[in-house]
Design a protein around this motif. Structure first.
Motif, PDB file in Angstrom:
ATOM      1  N   LEU A   1     -15.273  20.041  21.901  1.00  0.00           N
ATOM      2  CA  LEU A   1     -16.113  19.304  20.968  1.00  0.00           C
ATOM      3  C   LEU A   1     -17.261  18.655  21.709  1.00  0.00           C
ATOM      4  CD1 LEU A   1     -16.527  17.960  18.138  1.00  0.00           C
ATOM      5  CD2 LEU A   1     -15.086  16.114  18.985  1.00  0.00           C
ATOM      6  N   VAL A   2     -18.452  18.801  21.152  1.00  0.00           N
ATOM      7  CA  VAL A   2     -19.621  18.076  21.638  1.00  0.00           C
ATOM      8  C   VAL A   2     -20.034  17.133  20.516  1.00  0.00           C
ATOM      9  CG1 VAL A   2     -22.014  18.221  22.407  1.00  0.00           C
ATOM     10  CG2 VAL A   2     -20.359  19.964  23.130  1.00  0.00           C
ATOM     11  N   LEU A   3     -20.035  15.855  20.818  1.00  0.00           N
ATOM     12  CA  LEU A   3     -20.366  14.836  19.834  1.00  0.00           C
ATOM     13  C   LEU A   3     -21.637  14.137  20.290  1.00  0.00           C
ATOM     14  CD1 LEU A   3     -17.940  12.447  18.131  1.00  0.00           C
ATOM     15  CD2 LEU A   3     -20.022  11.543  19.136  1.00  0.00           C
ATOM     16  N   THR A   4     -22.601  14.027  19.403  1.00  0.00           N
ATOM     17  CA  THR A   4     -23.829  13.300  19.701  1.00  0.00           C
ATOM     18  C   THR A   4     -23.781  11.963  18.977  1.00  0.00           C
ATOM     19  OG1 THR A   4     -25.028  15.382  19.897  1.00  0.00           O
ATOM     20  CG2 THR A   4     -26.341  13.392  19.616  1.00  0.00           C
ATOM     21  N   ARG A   5     -23.874  10.892  19.761  1.00  0.00           N
ATOM     22  CA  ARG A   5     -23.819   9.548  19.184  1.00  0.00           C
ATOM     23  C   ARG A   5     -25.221   8.940  19.199  1.00  0.00           C
ATOM     24  NH1 ARG A   5     -19.498   5.349  21.229  1.00  0.00           N
ATOM     25  NH2 ARG A   5     -20.120   6.263  23.202  1.00  0.00           N
ATOM     26  N   ALA A   6     -25.755   8.738  17.998  1.00  0.00           N
ATOM     27  CA  ALA A   6     -27.054   8.083  17.843  1.00  0.00           C
ATOM     28  C   ALA A   6     -26.799   6.583  17.771  1.00  0.00           C
ATOM     29  CB  ALA A   6     -27.756   8.579  16.586  1.00  0.00           C
ATOM     30  N   GLY A   7     -27.289   5.851  18.738  1.00  0.00           N
ATOM     31  CA  GLY A   7     -27.000   4.427  18.845  1.00  0.00           C
ATOM     32  C   GLY A   7     -27.422   3.596  17.651  1.00  0.00           C
ATOM     33  N   GLN A   8     -28.391   4.078  16.880  1.00  0.00           N
ATOM     34  CA  GLN A   8     -28.877   3.335  15.716  1.00  0.00           C
ATOM     35  C   GLN A   8     -28.408   3.982  14.405  1.00  0.00           C
ATOM     36  OE1 GLN A   8     -30.390   0.417  16.425  1.00  0.00           O
ATOM     37  NE2 GLN A   8     -29.971   1.052  18.521  1.00  0.00           N
ATOM     38  N   ASP A   9     -27.320   4.762  14.478  1.00  0.00           N
ATOM     39  CA  ASP A   9     -26.795   5.428  13.285  1.00  0.00           C
ATOM     40  C   ASP A   9     -26.286   4.404  12.279  1.00  0.00           C
ATOM     41  OD1 ASP A   9     -25.844   7.431  11.530  1.00  0.00           O
ATOM     42  OD2 ASP A   9     -25.195   8.662  13.214  1.00  0.00           O
ATOM     43  N   ILE A  10     -25.899   4.866  11.112  1.00  0.00           N
ATOM     44  CA  ILE A  10     -25.407   3.967  10.068  1.00  0.00           C
ATOM     45  C   ILE A  10     -24.018   3.454  10.456  1.00  0.00           C
ATOM     46  CG2 ILE A  10     -26.845   4.937   8.243  1.00  0.00           C
ATOM     47  CD1 ILE A  10     -24.527   6.669   7.369  1.00  0.00           C
ATOM     48  N   PRO A  11     -23.707   2.213  10.114  1.00  0.00           N
ATOM     49  CA  PRO A  11     -22.451   1.592  10.546  1.00  0.00           C
ATOM     50  C   PRO A  11     -21.179   2.409  10.268  1.00  0.00           C
ATOM     51  CG  PRO A  11     -23.890  -0.096   9.689  1.00  0.00           C
ATOM     52  CD  PRO A  11     -24.568   1.233   9.413  1.00  0.00           C
ATOM     53  N   PRO A  12     -21.008   3.043   9.100  1.00  0.00           N
ATOM     54  CA  PRO A  12     -19.768   3.802   8.905  1.00  0.00           C
ATOM     55  C   PRO A  12     -19.619   4.969   9.885  1.00  0.00           C
ATOM     56  CG  PRO A  12     -20.854   3.444   6.787  1.00  0.00           C
ATOM     57  CD  PRO A  12     -21.810   3.003   7.864  1.00  0.00           C
ATOM     58  N   VAL A  13     -20.719   5.593  10.256  1.00  0.00           N
ATOM     59  CA  VAL A  13     -20.659   6.698  11.215  1.00  0.00           C
ATOM     60  C   VAL A  13     -20.310   6.167  12.596  1.00  0.00           C
ATOM     61  CG1 VAL A  13     -22.004   8.507  12.365  1.00  0.00           C
ATOM     62  CG2 VAL A  13     -22.192   8.198   9.890  1.00  0.00           C
ATOM     63  N   LEU A  14     -20.958   5.080  13.011  1.00  0.00           N
ATOM     64  CA  LEU A  14     -20.660   4.500  14.320  1.00  0.00           C
ATOM     65  C   LEU A  14     -19.207   4.020  14.398  1.00  0.00           C
ATOM     66  CD1 LEU A  14     -23.974   2.551  15.000  1.00  0.00           C
ATOM     67  CD2 LEU A  14     -23.170   4.645  16.121  1.00  0.00           C
ATOM     68  N   ALA A  15     -18.703   3.443  13.316  1.00  0.00           N
ATOM     69  CA  ALA A  15     -17.302   2.999  13.294  1.00  0.00           C
ATOM     70  C   ALA A  15     -16.357   4.191  13.431  1.00  0.00           C
ATOM     71  CB  ALA A  15     -17.014   2.234  12.002  1.00  0.00           C
ATOM     72  N   GLY A  16     -16.684   5.287  12.767  1.00  0.00           N
ATOM     73  CA  GLY A  16     -15.862   6.491  12.883  1.00  0.00           C
ATOM     74  C   GLY A  16     -15.854   7.042  14.297  1.00  0.00           C
ATOM     75  N   ILE A  17     -17.013   7.032  14.930  1.00  0.00           N
ATOM     76  CA  ILE A  17     -17.105   7.501  16.317  1.00  0.00           C
ATOM     77  C   ILE A  17     -16.321   6.568  17.231  1.00  0.00           C
ATOM     78  CG2 ILE A  17     -18.689   7.825  18.257  1.00  0.00           C
ATOM     79  CD1 ILE A  17     -20.766   8.795  16.159  1.00  0.00           C
ATOM     80  N   ASP A  18     -16.450   5.267  17.003  1.00  0.00           N
ATOM     81  CA  ASP A  18     -15.727   4.294  17.827  1.00  0.00           C
ATOM     82  C   ASP A  18     -14.216   4.460  17.707  1.00  0.00           C
ATOM     83  OD1 ASP A  18     -18.096   3.271  18.764  1.00  0.00           O
ATOM     84  OD2 ASP A  18     -18.106   1.534  17.424  1.00  0.00           O
ATOM     85  N   ALA A  19     -13.725   4.874  16.559  1.00  0.00           N
ATOM     86  CA  ALA A  19     -12.297   5.130  16.389  1.00  0.00           C
ATOM     87  C   ALA A  19     -11.907   6.473  16.995  1.00  0.00           C
ATOM     88  CB  ALA A  19     -11.923   5.097  14.905  1.00  0.00           C
ATOM     89  N   PHE A  20     -12.792   7.439  16.876  1.00  0.00           N
ATOM     90  CA  PHE A  20     -12.492   8.796  17.316  1.00  0.00           C
ATOM     91  C   PHE A  20     -12.426   8.934  18.839  1.00  0.00           C
ATOM     92  CE2 PHE A  20     -13.827  13.030  18.621  1.00  0.00           C
ATOM     93  CZ  PHE A  20     -12.945  13.829  17.914  1.00  0.00           C
ATOM     94  N   LEU A  21     -13.397   8.384  19.542  1.00  0.00           N
ATOM     95  CA  LEU A  21     -13.507   8.619  20.981  1.00  0.00           C
ATOM     96  C   LEU A  21     -12.274   8.206  21.782  1.00  0.00           C
ATOM     97  CD1 LEU A  21     -17.271   7.872  21.648  1.00  0.00           C
ATOM     98  CD2 LEU A  21     -16.118  10.086  21.593  1.00  0.00           C
ATOM     99  N   PRO A  22     -11.728   6.993  21.603  1.00  0.00           N
ATOM    100  CA  PRO A  22     -10.541   6.651  22.392  1.00  0.00           C
ATOM    101  C   PRO A  22      -9.331   7.500  22.014  1.00  0.00           C
ATOM    102  CG  PRO A  22     -11.211   4.790  21.006  1.00  0.00           C
ATOM    103  CD  PRO A  22     -12.236   5.860  20.840  1.00  0.00           C
TER     104      PRO A  22
END
Length: 133
Positions: free
Chosen positions: A64-85
């Motif tokens: 998997l290659v995931l691109t994290r946009a630092g200024q993305d919308i909060p629900p997307v960033l929260a999902g990434i924050d849960a997914f990565l660990p």
């Protein structure tokens, strides 16, 4: 996978020049690609089973290659924050491309050196993961 939500009358993302360009970029490196297409008009309409973190236990460790946009919308960033660990704890083969100043759809909305570098880094990460898995 393209982002969500999309307006109900939006063209199929598989026809967008952006994703056709990504496919051509990877094809030039000998990689065959596919784009998952789905229609969601609001994030709240996405089914719970769509949560990527929940898919880890059912997955097969596909790179998997995931691109994290630092200024993305909060629900997307929260999902990434849960997914990565969770993915890291399961030793999921993964590369994360960080785009600190990027907003959601930065590759469409903010063309420029940062976006180009992120796209090329994602391509390189795909090639690296395919070569090592």
């Amino acid at each position: 996978m393209h982002g969500a939500p999309l307006p109900p009358d939006a063209p199929d993302p598989r026809d967008w020049l952006l994703y056709r360009g990504y496919g051509a970029l990877l094809a030039a490196s000998g990689v065959v690609t596919a784009l998952v297409s789905y229609q969601v008009s609001e994030l709240s309409a996405m089914p719970a089973r769509f949560l990527p973190v929940e898919a880890l236990s059912a997955g097969t460790g596909v790179p998997l290659v995931l691109t994290r946009a630092g200024q993305d919308i909060p629900p997307v960033l929260a999902g990434i924050d849960a997914f990565l660990p969770a993915a890291t704890a399961q030793d999921w083969p993964m590369r994360v491309i960080e785009v600190p100043d990027g907003q959601h759809s930065f590759d469409i909305l903010n063309p420029g050196p940062q976006s180009e570098a992120a796209v090329l880094a994602a391509r390189d990460a795909v090639l690296e993961l395919l070569a090592t898995t």
